[in-house]
Design a protein around this motif. Structure first.
Motif, PDB file in Angstrom:
ATOM      1  N   HIS A 196      -8.961   9.395   7.595  1.00 36.91           N
ATOM      2  CA  HIS A 196      -8.978   9.772   6.182  1.00 36.91           C
ATOM      3  C   HIS A 196      -7.786   9.190   5.424  1.00 36.91           C
ATOM      4  O   HIS A 196      -6.679   9.159   5.934  1.00 36.91           O
ATOM      5  N   LYS A 197      -8.060   8.759   4.213  1.00 35.54           N
ATOM      6  CA  LYS A 197      -7.010   8.318   3.299  1.00 35.54           C
ATOM      7  C   LYS A 197      -7.119   9.137   2.022  1.00 35.54           C
ATOM      8  O   LYS A 197      -8.194   9.645   1.699  1.00 35.54           O
TER       9      LYS A 197
ATOM     10  N   VAL B 202      -5.046   5.316  -1.514  1.00 38.83           N
ATOM     11  CA  VAL B 202      -5.626   4.046  -1.977  1.00 38.83           C
ATOM     12  C   VAL B 202      -6.457   4.248  -3.244  1.00 38.83           C
ATOM     13  O   VAL B 202      -6.524   5.341  -3.794  1.00 38.83           O
TER      14      VAL B 202
ATOM     15  N   VAL C 249      -7.231   9.472  -2.038  1.00 41.72           N
ATOM     16  CA  VAL C 249      -7.581   8.733  -3.257  1.00 41.72           C
ATOM     17  C   VAL C 249      -7.242   9.672  -4.413  1.00 41.72           C
ATOM     18  O   VAL C 249      -7.139  10.884  -4.204  1.00 41.72           O
TER      19      VAL C 249
ATOM     20  N   TYR D 142       0.838  -1.198   0.000  1.00 44.43           N
ATOM     21  CA  TYR D 142       0.000   0.000   0.000  1.00 44.43           C
ATOM     22  C   TYR D 142       0.875   1.250   0.000  1.00 44.43           C
ATOM     23  O   TYR D 142       1.993   1.234   0.512  1.00 44.43           O
TER      24      TYR D 142
ATOM     25  N   MET E 283       0.577  12.500   7.392  1.00 44.07           N
ATOM     26  CA  MET E 283       0.844  11.252   6.699  1.00 44.07           C
ATOM     27  C   MET E 283      -0.423  10.412   6.628  1.00 44.07           C
ATOM     28  O   MET E 283      -1.203  10.367   7.570  1.00 44.07           O
TER      29      MET E 283
ATOM     30  N   GLN F 155      -2.391   6.919   4.095  1.00 46.17           N
ATOM     31  CA  GLN F 155      -2.308   6.029   2.939  1.00 46.17           C
ATOM     32  C   GLN F 155      -3.000   6.682   1.742  1.00 46.17           C
ATOM     33  O   GLN F 155      -3.899   7.511   1.910  1.00 46.17           O
TER      34      GLN F 155
ATOM     35  N   MET G 191       1.923   5.045   0.987  1.00 47.22           N
ATOM     36  CA  MET G 191       1.798   6.039   2.055  1.00 47.22           C
ATOM     37  C   MET G 191       2.423   7.321   1.559  1.00 47.22           C
ATOM     38  O   MET G 191       3.412   7.296   0.813  1.00 47.22           O
ATOM     39  N   ALA G 192       1.873   8.421   1.994  1.00 46.64           N
ATOM     40  CA  ALA G 192       2.379   9.705   1.518  1.00 46.64           C
ATOM     41  C   ALA G 192       2.284  10.756   2.604  1.00 46.64           C
ATOM     42  O   ALA G 192       1.441  10.668   3.498  1.00 46.64           O
ATOM     43  N   VAL G 193       3.173  11.735   2.515  1.00 44.03           N
ATOM     44  CA  VAL G 193       2.993  12.972   3.256  1.00 44.03           C
ATOM     45  C   VAL G 193       2.188  13.874   2.330  1.00 44.03           C
ATOM     46  O   VAL G 193       2.587  14.119   1.188  1.00 44.03           O
TER      47      VAL G 193
END
Lengths: 131, 412, 382
Positions: free
Chosen positions: A124-125, A91, A127, A73, A87, A89, A75-77
């Motif tokens: 929160h992720k 998705v 997209v 998966y 930070m 994920q 992950m990002a800043v």
């Protein structure tokens, strides 16, 4: 995650509530008591806009046990328009396409489960951005 | 209002109470009728309300009718094609596609559930409504896949949407009908004047056992509706419900997959309830099938709603906009509400819209509404159902699907 | 402040030491340090340890270790700063001797990582539990985020990072204490399995059991214990944000920069004065960042250093002649002390196959978390 801690973090995790320093305008997410930029202690509550830009990223191939079935998966800043960075994920896309500069929308997702019978932890992720 | 007729119980909801004088009359008038093809098909008389005259509320002229002030939908982005599922179990893909009219279905990610779908749909509804979330006085979520057995989905959703804490919240379950059930109660809360706005959501991450016919359809998605009295996007004109105890599909406490009665789910369950409810609301409203621009019937597969609609005199053209099942599958409580959202996305002012849900067990809710002048300017304020159906998506292999739906036994 | 010297050192073999417990590792390293200085009593103990509580379920290490070393009664304190725990323990011991409070102080570090714990999960607790771990990040993931930012900013490549690993294994192959005494080719590194893009397995330090210890005393007493004391010229420590997202620029380890500047200033030296250095290469990208932050190369040139041999044995500034964390192993709490042990050996001319000729001034830099804490020590053979 023990329920009391999770409960405390709901405003930040569920509604992206952040703190804006009344002195210098720096937005901290989640809110802090002391501004990391100017040490001001007067904060106003703001809400982050639910979109941002990837500052840096990775794809986790060897995850912690709780995320075993989600790997690989991304992950990002992520930096929002308010200048807050955090930070998360990213998705709903090929993880290898999550690279610096990518625009993301923030969606409400299940982040982790406390085992089979524990509480469900949301947040929160990112997209891929819709615009 | 309850009319007991033999071992069946019929609930009829109308707008406003019937005059007392008519209540008694109505009960006495309950009788067997046969209409259309239903009695012929089932071979036994169907009990429908004797009073088929729609009773207008006395204050109808003075008070604006409650209706939808905001709506939103969400469909997870993963898909699996029905041919991929057919291949897994040695079935002929062409037969499945022809038999069920299912091309593909949505699949929730490991991080998606009824709560996250409800939040996404609810945010769309708030965006289209443009109201202060704090004014929403009731929140109801209908689903048969609430993530917790005990602890409401609604509490998580209200926090994420910024509603409450001065709000009445409940989770509903009535198989696939729980979504319109939530809408019905939300509408009633507004109608009664208890709250200014109320939100009703239908959402599911549906379960279907591997190598079961349900596996081709059970999908994920949902829609949220905010009801109010002002600045309506669609004015509610009539509601009607039809319910009986019919064990066509169930899931016992603690079981992972639902069971169903095979062909028993067809005529005595789906067709009987959907057609009775639809006929009931037509009768009570005085409308005819051709009055409607759009119709959506619950979509357990592609074939049933088209067949039921056809038998009742609806055309393919009236049904195709809300018929989203071929691309998203059956999102159970989210199915007909999502079909309705797809209709509201494109409806023009003045369009009459009919929706009938179906929940196993079994029952149907029917609503008739009319799109308002305000609808077009709000349609673009949140993602449309069509955009979500057509969005960039990932097609899963059966193995990936089995992993995402947690059908693989893993170590703790 | 008194001047302080190191007069004894000891360390265990690094690796998967299934037959040794946490206390065994400590005792072996501590006895080694005491024996090498010929002492049988000490005044105080500092134990660098990141997470015995999670790795083996043991907290309260001070009395446990003092007892098992046979010196129950002396003050003993555990020092924690994640992977910089060892370096911070050395700093604490240094301050206690420099202050005049004690004369003979043991600075140690120990970690027992291979005992069945979820190591990835335990290590992740050194990052921000609420803002990073919650979302599923791992330590390789955090350094991968740094790596990608560095690549974006300076054009660093996966191959540049791979040369750091190649160098580490070339040196580590000669280190009898190292966990992986194997030479690795560039191809080995670049085809190893992906851990967190763009970091592969051979860009990452391993999971290691180990212990290390140093004996400190006032410089003016050093010759009572050894002929070849090493003087501590400086100790510089710093902190940065715990969460990587809060860092001004994720491409730079600002905490190393700050701790290095403080150490150079205290020692009155510049990067050019350093003959040999051990830096915290928990991941290959960290070593590249350290080259830049410690001033061994210009900012943005860290990517070229290993490939061009600048930091190799015989290069302008040999870095990680021990094999670094990559090849020698990284028992997190012990690492800071083990780095200093290597530098002490170099400054005493005991470096063996990897001895840097004429090494007189050495530097050890120990990093905690994803660059949230750092401590730099500068030593001189006297």
């Amino acid at each position: 995650m023990p329920s009391p801690r999770y409960h405390r973090e709901i405003p930040a995790r569920f509604r992206l509530e952040a703190g804006k320093c009344a002195g210098c305008g720096r937005v901290s997410y989640p809110a802090r008591k002391v501004c990391p930029a100017c040490r001001g202690q007067e904060m106003e509550q703001v809400k982050l806009s639910p979109r941002g830009t990837v500052v840096t990223s990775t794809v986790i191939h060897v995850p912690p046990d709780d995320f075993l079935n989600e790997a690989p998966y991304a992950m990002a800043v992520v930096e929002t328009a308010e200048g807050a960075r955090f930070m998360t994920q990213v998705v709903d896309c090929d993880p290898s396409t999550v690279l610096p500069g990518m625009e993301v929308d923030l969606e409400f997702r299940l982040i982790r489960k406390e085992g089979k019978s524990g509480i469900l932890c949301y947040g929160h992720k990112g997209v891929p951005g819709s615009v | 209002m309850v009319a007991r007729t033999g071992n069946r119980t019929l609930f009829q909801a109308t707008h406003g109470p019937l005059p007392l004088s008519q209540r008694g009359e109505k009960r006495q008038n309950a009788r067997s009728v046969s209409f259309g093809s239903i009695s012929g098909t089932l071979g036994y008389p169907v009990r429908v309300p004797g009073d088929t005259t729609f009773v207008k509320r006395s204050w109808h002229q003075e008070v604006e009718m409650p209706g939808i002030v905001g709506y939103g939908a969400f469909i997870p982005r993963n898909r699996i094609k029905s041919e991929e599922i057919a291949r897994q179990w040695g079935k002929d893909p062409a037969t499945i596609q022809r038999g069920l009219l299912l091309k593909e279905k949505s699949v929730p990610g490991l991080d998606e559930d009824t709560i996250t779908i409800s939040v996404a749909a609810g945010r769309g509804a708030l965006a289209r409504a443009g109201i202060d979330p704090q004014k929403v006085g009731a929140l109801y979520i209908g689903s048969e896949s609430h993530p917790y057995a005990v602890k409401p989905s609604g509490t998580v959703v209200l926090e994420a949407l910024g509603l409450g804490p001065e709000i009445h919240v409940a989770d509903f379950e009535f198989a696939c009908k729980a979504g319109t059930e939530a809408m019905s109660v939300a509408l009633a809360m507004v109608e009664s004047g208890r709250v200014e706005y109320a939100m009703g959501i239908g959402a599911d991450t549906s379960q279907g056992a591997p190598n079961d016919a349900l596996e081709f359809s059970a999908s994920a998605g949902g829609a949220a509706y905010i009801f109010g009295r002002e600045k309506l996007l669609a004015e509610f004109l009539h509601t009607y419900s039809y319910t009986s105890d019919t064990p066509d599909f169930w899931r016992r406490e603690g079981e992972f997959y639902p069971r169903h009665g095979g062909r028993f789910t067809g005529e005595p369950a789906y067709f009987h309830h959907v057609m009775s409810a639809t006929q009931g609301i037509l009768d009570r409203s005085g409308h005819k099938p051709e009055d409607f621009r759009y119709v959506v019937l619950h979509m357990p597969n592609g074939k049933f709603p088209l067949a039921a609609g056809k038998r009742m005199g609806f055309t393919q053209k009236q049904m195709e906009t809300g018929w989203v099942v071929n691309l998203m599958g059956n999102s159970y409580s989210g199915s007909s509400p999502t079909g309705l959202a797809a209709i509201l996305d494109v409806a023009d002012p003045g369009d009459l819209i009919l929706i009938t849900s179906f929940g196993s067990g079994a029952g149907s809710d029917s609503f008739i509404m009319k799109a308002t002048e305000l609808l077009p300017e709000r349609q673009g304020l949140a993602p449309t159902v069509r955009s979500m159906l057509d969005n960039p998506r990932k097609y899963l292999t059966y193995g990936e699907y089995a992993k995402l739906r947690e059908k693989i036994i893993l170590n703790d | 402040m008194r001047e302080v010297a190191i007069v004894g050192s000891g360390m265990t073999k690094f690796g998967e030491l299934w037959d040794m417990s946490l206390r065994d590792l400590f005792v072996e390293a501590a006895l080694g340090a005491m024996k090498s200085a010929g002492v049988d009593s000490i005044d105080s103990i500092y134990i660098g340890n990141m997470s015995a509580g999670q790795f083996v379920g043991q907290e309260h290490l001070g009395p446990l270790m003092a007892d098992h070393l046979g010196v129950a009664g002396v003050p003993a304190t555990r020092v924690e700063s994640a992977c910089a725990s060892g370096g911070m323990a050395l700093r604490s011991a240094y301050l206690e001797v420099a202050s005049g409070m004690s004369d003979l102080v043991l600075a140690s570090g120990v970690e027992k990582m291979n005992d069945g714990a979820d190591v990835t999960g335990v290590l992740a607790t050194a990052s921000d539990q609420e803002q990073e771990v919650y979302y599923g990040v791992t330590f390789p993931g955090l350094y991968a985020l740094i790596a990608r930012a560095h690549m974006e900013k300076y054009g660093t490549t996966e191959e540049d990072m791979s040369w750091v690993s190649v160098k580490a294994h070339r040196n580590g192959a000669k280190n009898p204490h190292a966990q992986f005494r194997r030479v690795m080719s560039l191809e080995d590194v670049m085809t190893s399995s992906m851990v967190a893009e763009p970091l592969r397995l051979l860009h990452c330090s391993p999971v290691t059991d180990g212990g290390a210890a140093l004996l400190l005393c006032p410089l003016d007493r050093a010759h009572e214990f050894t002929d070849r004391p090493v003087k501590i010229l400086a100790s510089g420590a710093a902190t940065s944000t715990l969460a990587l997202a809060d860092r001004a620029d994720p491409a730079d380890l600002d905490v190393v920069d700050l701790s290095g500047k403080r150490a150079y200033e205290m020692a009155g030296l510049t990067p050019e004065d350093i003959d040999v250095a051990e830096v915290h290469d928990c991941f290959a990208i960290a070593e590249i960042c350290c080259y830049e932050a410690l001033g061994f190369v210009e900012r943005g040139k860290g990517k070229d250093a290993a490939r061009e041999g600048i930091t190799d044995l015989g290069g302008r500034i040999p870095v990680n002649v021990s094999g670094g964390l990559k090849s020698k192993g990284h028992p997190v709490g012990a690492t800071g002390i083990a780095q200093a042990v290597t530098i002490i050996e170099q400054l005493r001319g005991e470096g063996g196959e990897v001895q840097v000729e004429g090494a007189n001034i050495g530097l050890a830099q120990n990093l905690g978390g994803s660059g949230a804490s750092s401590v730099v020590h500068i030593f001189q053979g006297v």
